[in-house]
Scaffold this active site. Sequence first.
Site, PDB file in Angstrom:
ATOM      1  N   GLY A  85       4.983   2.553   1.511  1.00  0.00           N
ATOM      2  CA  GLY A  85       5.972   3.322   0.733  1.00  0.00           C
ATOM      3  C   GLY A  85       6.331   4.403   1.612  1.00  0.00           C
ATOM      4  N   ASP A  86       5.330   5.069   2.276  1.00  0.00           N
ATOM      5  CA  ASP A  86       5.574   6.189   3.376  1.00  0.00           C
ATOM      6  C   ASP A  86       6.324   5.690   4.526  1.00  0.00           C
ATOM      7  OD1 ASP A  86       4.138   7.815   1.570  1.00  0.00           O
ATOM      8  OD2 ASP A  86       2.247   7.691   2.911  1.00  0.00           O
ATOM      9  N   SER A 121       0.885  -1.236  -0.107  1.00  0.00           N
ATOM     10  CA  SER A 121       0.142   0.063   0.021  1.00  0.00           C
ATOM     11  C   SER A 121       0.890   1.284   0.081  1.00  0.00           C
ATOM     12  CB  SER A 121      -0.972  -0.036   1.277  1.00  0.00           C
ATOM     13  OG  SER A 121      -0.052   0.339   2.418  1.00  0.00           O
ATOM     14  N   LYS A 122       0.172   2.389  -0.287  1.00  0.00           N
ATOM     15  CA  LYS A 122       0.891   3.643  -0.213  1.00  0.00           C
ATOM     16  C   LYS A 122       1.573   3.794   1.193  1.00  0.00           C
ATOM     17  CE  LYS A 122      -0.044   8.632  -0.452  1.00  0.00           C
ATOM     18  NZ  LYS A 122       1.110   8.753   0.420  1.00  0.00           N
ATOM     19  N   ARG A 123       0.832   3.348   2.217  1.00  0.00           N
ATOM     20  CA  ARG A 123       1.408   3.839   3.543  1.00  0.00           C
ATOM     21  C   ARG A 123       2.657   2.872   3.753  1.00  0.00           C
ATOM     22  NH1 ARG A 123      -2.817   1.810   7.269  1.00  0.00           N
ATOM     23  NH2 ARG A 123      -4.402   2.402   5.921  1.00  0.00           N
TER      24      ARG A 123
END
Length: 510
Positions: free
Chosen positions: A266-267, A262-264
């Site tokens: 990546g963050d 998920s994008k999370r």
Amino acid sequence: MTQQKTRVRFAPSPTGPLHIGGVRTALYNYLFAKQQGGDFILRIEDTDTSRFVPGSEEYIQQAFDWLGLPFDESPRKGGAYGPYKQSQRREIYKEHVHRLLESKAAYIAFDTPLELDAKRKETPNFQYDASTRGQMRNTLTLSREEARTLIERKTQYVVRVKIEPDKEIVVDDMIRGKVVINSSVLDDKVIYKSADELPTYHLANVVDDHLMRITHVIRGEEWLPSAPLHVWLYRKLGWKKSMPRFAHLPLLLKPEGNGKLSKRDGDRLGFPVFPLEWNNPASGEKSSGYREEGYLPEAVINFLALLGWNPGTDQELFTLDELVQAFSFERCSKSGAKFDIEKAKWYNHQYILKMTNHELAERFLPTLEEKGIAVSTEKVARIIGLVKERVHFEKELWEQSSFFFEAPTTYDEKTARKRWKEDTAGHMQQLIEVYESMDNFSANHQETIVKKWINDNGLNMGGIMNALRLAIVGEPKGPGMFLITELIGKKETVRRIQGAIDTLSRPANK
Ligand code: GLU
């Protein structure tokens, strides 16, 4: 029968930036299409107006421009089967909804969201299907008269597909084989909404795949649960014979392997999950992209190609053409592929090494110019040849090579403490004399002379060389010492040694 031309489509919904998993889906579509000498089509699935995000369509186009994966047909390019944006195809869908209603493969339902909610509360696991549709407000339960009046009064309605229970549905998947399901598990999905006069994803997707002569539907595994309904719709629309073949691609997994990337993630782990930087128009939030992080498009493509597919050999580096040749669904994995950003960095490094020193130099020159440094491409190319082994991104070139262009202004403290001793200044002063007397400044010649001087004077090789590196570079890093001094030249070498003596052996330091 003549062989049909292979036609595949990438069909994103413009609901924000493209996820890197979507890029991989598109890439596999591209590889397969080109291998078969077929067409690669972009279709924008924008029938869910509530999820529309401005700018996403342009973003998607730009991402593929950057990656170098051109579409044969697209909203921008056009083509014989357009329009390629579903919001511009309303009339086409209406006509097919009509056909399904006529043949009684679909029906109109008037249940309001409130009524549906009440029903869900009253019946646990409520599903709108053969077992419940008789209790609802639809054209199967209402009289013709009642239904007509409701429509005349502009009551909002939806059209639902009428799934007959206990029928076998076969999804023939190129990766998973034959998946057989019983129609009783399906619900009567909404395929059209009067409110916006638009079909839902399911109907639009099937109608367009048929009308656009799509031969293979290659998409993410999250769409596998929709496939039986799609097969059902093909049947009911009378298109069973020309139904495309399916390939549902495995998920991209979190680096730890548990669950979908998920994008999370990546963050949290500091890597991009979007091909290009994305500025969220609603929140103003900015998300980094592979392009902006300094990845080369070829590296991203090579990396993604091997996330879920393997060539069956240990070859890891593939040009796009080689991927087109080698790709196959038989070698696609059924299970998810763990996302490993270190591998992406490794690929980028490999693609940097593939570039010639001259190419890299030309790309690096603007950075140098910005810093007011004027050097020949020739010289920059030689410097790059010495440092590129250490570089994963072009933006690291400056850090790895700045000392070729600028004398150090500070000296690494820890190294200075360890390497710059009481007698170092004296030795360095002597070394300056050795350098001054050299007529040939090639790295080889320097090495011979300097080492001879060290040996003749019974000095410590490591001690002298480390102090020299500190004087020239300012830090314990960089390629071969004499390769550096050869490139910066005799005058600059002497100047830097003197500078180190002046700074590191000032009376205050003694
Ligand atoms: N519009 C769907 C998506 O956003 C397309 C799924 C498919 O390829 O059928 O991914």
